[in-house]
Design a protein around this motif. Structure first.
Motif, PDB file in Angstrom:
ATOM      1  N   MET A 145       0.843  -1.184   0.000  1.00 61.08           N
ATOM      2  CA  MET A 145       0.000   0.000   0.000  1.00 61.08           C
ATOM      3  C   MET A 145       0.892   1.252   0.000  1.00 61.08           C
ATOM      4  O   MET A 145       1.908   1.300   0.671  1.00 61.08           O
ATOM      5  CB  MET A 145      -0.909  -0.004   1.232  1.00 61.08           C
ATOM      6  N   ASP A 146       0.503   2.243  -0.730  1.00 60.55           N
ATOM      7  CA  ASP A 146       1.214   3.502  -0.879  1.00 60.55           C
ATOM      8  C   ASP A 146       1.371   4.182   0.486  1.00 60.55           C
ATOM      9  O   ASP A 146       0.392   4.424   1.198  1.00 60.55           O
ATOM     10  CB  ASP A 146       0.404   4.379  -1.840  1.00 60.55           C
ATOM     11  N   ASP A 147       2.614   4.496   0.864  1.00 66.21           N
ATOM     12  CA  ASP A 147       2.896   5.146   2.160  1.00 66.21           C
ATOM     13  C   ASP A 147       2.184   6.489   2.291  1.00 66.21           C
ATOM     14  O   ASP A 147       1.745   6.854   3.385  1.00 66.21           O
ATOM     15  CB  ASP A 147       4.403   5.341   2.348  1.00 66.21           C
ATOM     16  N   GLU A 148       2.084   7.217   1.176  1.00 65.90           N
ATOM     17  CA  GLU A 148       1.375   8.508   1.200  1.00 65.90           C
ATOM     18  C   GLU A 148      -0.087   8.292   1.568  1.00 65.90           C
ATOM     19  O   GLU A 148      -0.643   9.024   2.385  1.00 65.90           O
ATOM     20  CB  GLU A 148       1.451   9.196  -0.172  1.00 65.90           C
ATOM     21  N   HIS A 149      -0.704   7.294   0.960  1.00 64.71           N
ATOM     22  CA  HIS A 149      -2.110   6.996   1.251  1.00 64.71           C
ATOM     23  C   HIS A 149      -2.288   6.672   2.730  1.00 64.71           C
ATOM     24  O   HIS A 149      -3.209   7.170   3.381  1.00 64.71           O
ATOM     25  CB  HIS A 149      -2.617   5.838   0.399  1.00 64.71           C
ATOM     26  N   VAL A 150      -1.407   5.848   3.257  1.00 67.75           N
ATOM     27  CA  VAL A 150      -1.494   5.440   4.665  1.00 67.75           C
ATOM     28  C   VAL A 150      -1.360   6.656   5.576  1.00 67.75           C
ATOM     29  O   VAL A 150      -2.179   6.861   6.482  1.00 67.75           O
ATOM     30  CB  VAL A 150      -0.419   4.379   4.995  1.00 67.75           C
ATOM     31  N   LYS A 151      -0.359   7.473   5.331  1.00 66.48           N
ATOM     32  CA  LYS A 151      -0.106   8.656   6.158  1.00 66.48           C
ATOM     33  C   LYS A 151      -1.310   9.599   6.174  1.00 66.48           C
ATOM     34  O   LYS A 151      -1.764  10.031   7.239  1.00 66.48           O
ATOM     35  CB  LYS A 151       1.134   9.386   5.618  1.00 66.48           C
ATOM     36  N   HIS A 152      -1.839   9.896   5.015  1.00 67.71           N
ATOM     37  CA  HIS A 152      -2.939  10.853   4.935  1.00 67.71           C
ATOM     38  C   HIS A 152      -4.261  10.259   5.415  1.00 67.71           C
ATOM     39  O   HIS A 152      -5.090  10.970   5.993  1.00 67.71           O
ATOM     40  CB  HIS A 152      -3.051  11.426   3.525  1.00 67.71           C
ATOM     41  N   MET A 153      -4.430   8.958   5.220  1.00 69.27           N
ATOM     42  CA  MET A 153      -5.657   8.326   5.716  1.00 69.27           C
ATOM     43  C   MET A 153      -5.651   8.300   7.240  1.00 69.27           C
ATOM     44  O   MET A 153      -6.697   8.520   7.871  1.00 69.27           O
ATOM     45  CB  MET A 153      -5.806   6.914   5.153  1.00 69.27           C
ATOM     46  N   LYS A 154      -4.517   8.053   7.829  1.00 66.46           N
ATOM     47  CA  LYS A 154      -4.429   8.072   9.298  1.00 66.46           C
ATOM     48  C   LYS A 154      -4.830   9.454   9.826  1.00 66.46           C
ATOM     49  O   LYS A 154      -5.510   9.559  10.846  1.00 66.46           O
ATOM     50  CB  LYS A 154      -3.035   7.668   9.768  1.00 66.46           C
ATOM     51  N   ARG A 155      -4.447  10.506   9.114  1.00 69.43           N
ATOM     52  CA  ARG A 155      -4.844  11.857   9.531  1.00 69.43           C
ATOM     53  C   ARG A 155      -6.359  12.025   9.404  1.00 69.43           C
ATOM     54  O   ARG A 155      -7.002  12.619  10.279  1.00 69.43           O
ATOM     55  CB  ARG A 155      -4.108  12.930   8.719  1.00 69.43           C
ATOM     56  N   CYS A 156      -6.939  11.509   8.332  1.00 68.68           N
ATOM     57  CA  CYS A 156      -8.401  11.563   8.175  1.00 68.68           C
ATOM     58  C   CYS A 156      -9.087  10.862   9.337  1.00 68.68           C
ATOM     59  O   CYS A 156     -10.099  11.356   9.863  1.00 68.68           O
ATOM     60  CB  CYS A 156      -8.830  10.918   6.857  1.00 68.68           C
ATOM     61  N   TYR A 157      -8.552   9.726   9.743  1.00 67.35           N
ATOM     62  CA  TYR A 157      -9.150   8.980  10.852  1.00 67.35           C
ATOM     63  C   TYR A 157      -9.025   9.754  12.166  1.00 67.35           C
ATOM     64  O   TYR A 157      -9.942   9.756  12.983  1.00 67.35           O
ATOM     65  CB  TYR A 157      -8.532   7.592  10.966  1.00 67.35           C
ATOM     66  N   GLU A 158      -7.909  10.436  12.366  1.00 63.38           N
ATOM     67  CA  GLU A 158      -7.753  11.280  13.567  1.00 63.38           C
ATOM     68  C   GLU A 158      -8.805  12.385  13.581  1.00 63.38           C
ATOM     69  O   GLU A 158      -9.419  12.665  14.617  1.00 63.38           O
ATOM     70  CB  GLU A 158      -6.351  11.901  13.608  1.00 63.38           C
ATOM     71  N   LEU A 159      -8.994  13.018  12.437  1.00 63.54           N
ATOM     72  CA  LEU A 159     -10.000  14.080  12.326  1.00 63.54           C
ATOM     73  C   LEU A 159     -11.407  13.527  12.565  1.00 63.54           C
ATOM     74  O   LEU A 159     -12.228  14.165  13.230  1.00 63.54           O
ATOM     75  CB  LEU A 159      -9.927  14.755  10.952  1.00 63.54           C
TER      76      LEU A 159
END
Length: 172
Positions: free
Chosen positions: A1-15
């Protein structure tokens, strides 16, 4: 899985969890350009006062008239969950061509009082002359657990799904 996708999705989940802990539905979204988050938004829907407030719509509102078409064309909207049709249209109105979603439309329907129905959203947008790529199911299992904070009170995912299954069974 794309590291960028993981990083930004984790931020979405925090929000999304932040929104949930404030008593809102658990959704979050970010706009990313060249790997950098330009804007982020949480859900602020208020059903009592009939205020829409979806995270993606709030994100679009923050971005409108702020970024050039060139930036938006090359940006990515990350959303904790596949956006509703109103939000999808709002994102398209910005000129963004790529959306990456955590929870897919199909999985999210487990938490809704109706069954999943497949819909070719990319195809429908294409018929309108809008080029859009939707990528779903990025860290989906983690994303489903974000809904445990739906409405400000923690409830296990299994309990939420069982509740909706009971509602669906009554409707049949």
């Amino acid at each position: 899985m794309d590291d960028e996708h993981v990083k930004h999705m984790k931020r979405c989940y925090e929000l999304a969890i932040s929104a949930g802990k404030k008593g809102y539905d658990t959704f979050g979204a970010v706009l990313v350009h060249n790997g950098k988050i330009l804007e982020e938004a949480e859900n602020t829907s208020d059903y009592v006062h009939r205020i829409f407030g979806h995270a993606e719509f709030n994100l679009v509102h923050k971005c409108a008239n702020k970024y050039s078409d060139e930036i938006l064309e090359n940006a990515v909207v990350y959303s904790s969950c596949a956006p509703c049709e109103r939000c999808l249209a709002a994102i398209a109105s910005l000129g963004v061509h790529q959306i990456v979603c955590g929870v897919s439309y199909k999985e999210f329907c487990k938490l809704l009082p109706f069954d999943y129905q497949a819909l070719d959203r990319e195809g429908l947008l294409k018929q309108l002359g809008i080029q859009m790529t939707l990528t779903e199911s990025v860290l989906e299992e983690e994303g489903m657990h974000v809904f445990e904070w739906w409405g400000g009170e923690y409830r296990p995912l299994e309990e939420l799904i069982a509740e909706m299954d009971a509602v669906k069974k009554k409707q049949k």
